[in-house]
Design a protein around this motif. Structure first.
Motif, PDB file in Angstrom:
ATOM      1  N   ASP A  89       0.959  -1.216   0.024  1.00 39.65           N
ATOM      2  CA  ASP A  89       0.015   0.019  -0.020  1.00 39.65           C
ATOM      3  C   ASP A  89       0.770   1.245  -0.109  1.00 39.65           C
ATOM      4  O   ASP A  89       0.341   2.248  -0.224  1.00 39.65           O
ATOM      5  N   THR A  90       2.276   1.148   0.172  1.00 38.88           N
ATOM      6  CA  THR A  90       3.180   2.345   0.191  1.00 38.88           C
ATOM      7  C   THR A  90       2.956   2.851  -1.267  1.00 38.88           C
ATOM      8  O   THR A  90       3.083   2.540  -2.124  1.00 38.88           O
ATOM      9  N   ALA A  91       2.805   4.342  -1.218  1.00 38.99           N
ATOM     10  CA  ALA A  91       2.404   5.065  -2.243  1.00 38.99           C
ATOM     11  C   ALA A  91       2.308   6.560  -1.880  1.00 38.99           C
ATOM     12  O   ALA A  91       2.052   7.062  -0.705  1.00 38.99           O
ATOM     13  N   VAL A  92       2.119   7.250  -2.840  1.00 41.03           N
ATOM     14  CA  VAL A  92       1.887   8.597  -2.692  1.00 41.03           C
ATOM     15  C   VAL A  92       0.298   8.586  -2.902  1.00 41.03           C
ATOM     16  O   VAL A  92      -0.286   8.066  -4.031  1.00 41.03           O
ATOM     17  N   TYR A  93      -0.667   9.140  -2.183  1.00 39.97           N
ATOM     18  CA  TYR A  93      -2.027   9.000  -2.289  1.00 39.97           C
ATOM     19  C   TYR A  93      -2.710  10.721  -2.757  1.00 39.97           C
ATOM     20  O   TYR A  93      -2.195  11.384  -2.025  1.00 39.97           O
ATOM     21  N   TYR A  94      -3.461  10.833  -3.649  1.00 38.34           N
ATOM     22  CA  TYR A  94      -3.975  11.752  -4.108  1.00 38.34           C
ATOM     23  C   TYR A  94      -5.506  11.634  -4.042  1.00 38.34           C
ATOM     24  O   TYR A  94      -6.012  10.715  -4.219  1.00 38.34           O
ATOM     25  N   CYS A  95      -6.130  13.004  -3.829  1.00 38.14           N
ATOM     26  CA  CYS A  95      -7.650  13.169  -3.770  1.00 38.14           C
ATOM     27  C   CYS A  95      -7.954  13.998  -4.852  1.00 38.14           C
ATOM     28  O   CYS A  95      -7.016  14.706  -5.544  1.00 38.14           O
ATOM     29  N   LYS A  96      -9.166  13.560  -5.611  1.00 37.35           N
ATOM     30  CA  LYS A  96      -9.605  14.262  -6.559  1.00 37.35           C
ATOM     31  C   LYS A  96     -11.116  14.411  -6.447  1.00 37.35           C
ATOM     32  O   LYS A  96     -11.744  13.555  -6.031  1.00 37.35           O
ATOM     33  N   SER A  97     -11.601  15.529  -6.754  1.00 39.05           N
ATOM     34  CA  SER A  97     -13.029  15.911  -7.035  1.00 39.05           C
ATOM     35  C   SER A  97     -13.443  16.410  -8.249  1.00 39.05           C
ATOM     36  O   SER A  97     -12.496  16.986  -9.136  1.00 39.05           O
ATOM     37  N   ARG A  98     -14.658  15.806  -8.635  1.00 35.50           N
ATOM     38  CA  ARG A  98     -15.200  16.159  -9.822  1.00 35.50           C
ATOM     39  C   ARG A  98     -16.483  16.898  -9.810  1.00 35.50           C
ATOM     40  O   ARG A  98     -17.373  16.512  -9.046  1.00 35.50           O
ATOM     41  N   GLY A  99     -16.473  18.178 -10.748  1.00 38.08           N
ATOM     42  CA  GLY A  99     -17.974  18.893 -10.453  1.00 38.08           C
ATOM     43  C   GLY A  99     -18.033  19.601 -11.857  1.00 38.08           C
ATOM     44  O   GLY A  99     -17.444  19.351 -12.972  1.00 38.08           O
ATOM     45  N   PRO A 100     -18.930  20.356 -11.895  1.00 39.80           N
ATOM     46  CA  PRO A 100     -19.250  21.177 -13.186  1.00 39.80           C
ATOM     47  C   PRO A 100     -18.124  21.923 -13.757  1.00 39.80           C
ATOM     48  O   PRO A 100     -18.062  22.258 -14.933  1.00 39.80           O
ATOM     49  N   TRP A 101     -17.103  22.138 -12.734  1.00 43.91           N
ATOM     50  CA  TRP A 101     -15.785  22.917 -13.283  1.00 43.91           C
ATOM     51  C   TRP A 101     -14.793  22.065 -13.703  1.00 43.91           C
ATOM     52  O   TRP A 101     -13.793  22.463 -14.417  1.00 43.91           O
ATOM     53  N   GLY A 102     -14.858  20.683 -13.761  1.00 41.72           N
ATOM     54  CA  GLY A 102     -13.737  19.489 -14.257  1.00 41.72           C
ATOM     55  C   GLY A 102     -13.520  18.903 -13.050  1.00 41.72           C
ATOM     56  O   GLY A 102     -14.084  18.789 -12.026  1.00 41.72           O
ATOM     57  N   ASP A 103     -12.188  18.646 -12.993  1.00 43.50           N
ATOM     58  CA  ASP A 103     -11.466  17.969 -11.964  1.00 43.50           C
ATOM     59  C   ASP A 103     -10.456  18.889 -11.296  1.00 43.50           C
ATOM     60  O   ASP A 103      -9.721  19.327 -11.759  1.00 43.50           O
ATOM     61  N   LEU A 104     -10.469  18.550  -9.942  1.00 43.76           N
ATOM     62  CA  LEU A 104      -9.456  19.128  -8.979  1.00 43.76           C
ATOM     63  C   LEU A 104      -8.800  18.231  -8.391  1.00 43.76           C
ATOM     64  O   LEU A 104      -9.299  17.107  -7.909  1.00 43.76           O
TER      65      LEU A 104
END
Length: 115
Positions: A89-104
């Protein structure tokens, strides 16, 4: 400009637990999907877990039963609770949100599982 900030990463021994958090730098609305990805050294970024605005979740087979994705009632923050962590499980973990604006995307937080 809005960006996502992850926190909660760190180093744990195998079998340990961590809880990652993801929050927007200012209020965001109408998020349709929150997702957690990870990228280990020398590997491609992979989807770990996701949660829709209606609460439906999905997990990679490798983390099923060990990880839980959740979000707050306001749908402005997301979390990844990781139990029974393994060295793989060792890794860099990233969060992403998706909405009308696209992806963050967030900047990532390091998770290291080692004895």
């Amino acid at each position: 400009q809005v960006h996502l900030v992850e926190s909660g990463g760190g180093s744990v021994q195998p079998g340990g637990s961590l809880r990652l958090s993801c929050a927007a730098s200012r209020n965001i609305f109408s998020v349709t999907v929150w997702a957690w990805y990870r990228q280990a050294p020398g590997k491609e970024r992979e989807l770990v877990a996701s949660i829709l605005s209606n609460g439906i979740t999905d997990y990679a087979e490798s983390v099923q039963g060990r990880f839980t994705v959740s979000k707050d009632k306001a749908n402005t923050s997301a979390y990844l609770t990781m139990n029974n962590l393994k060295p793989e499980d060792t890794a860099v973990y990233y969060c992403k949100s998706r909405g009308p604006w696209g992806d963050l995307w967030g900047q990532g937080t390091q998770v290291t599982v080692s004895s």
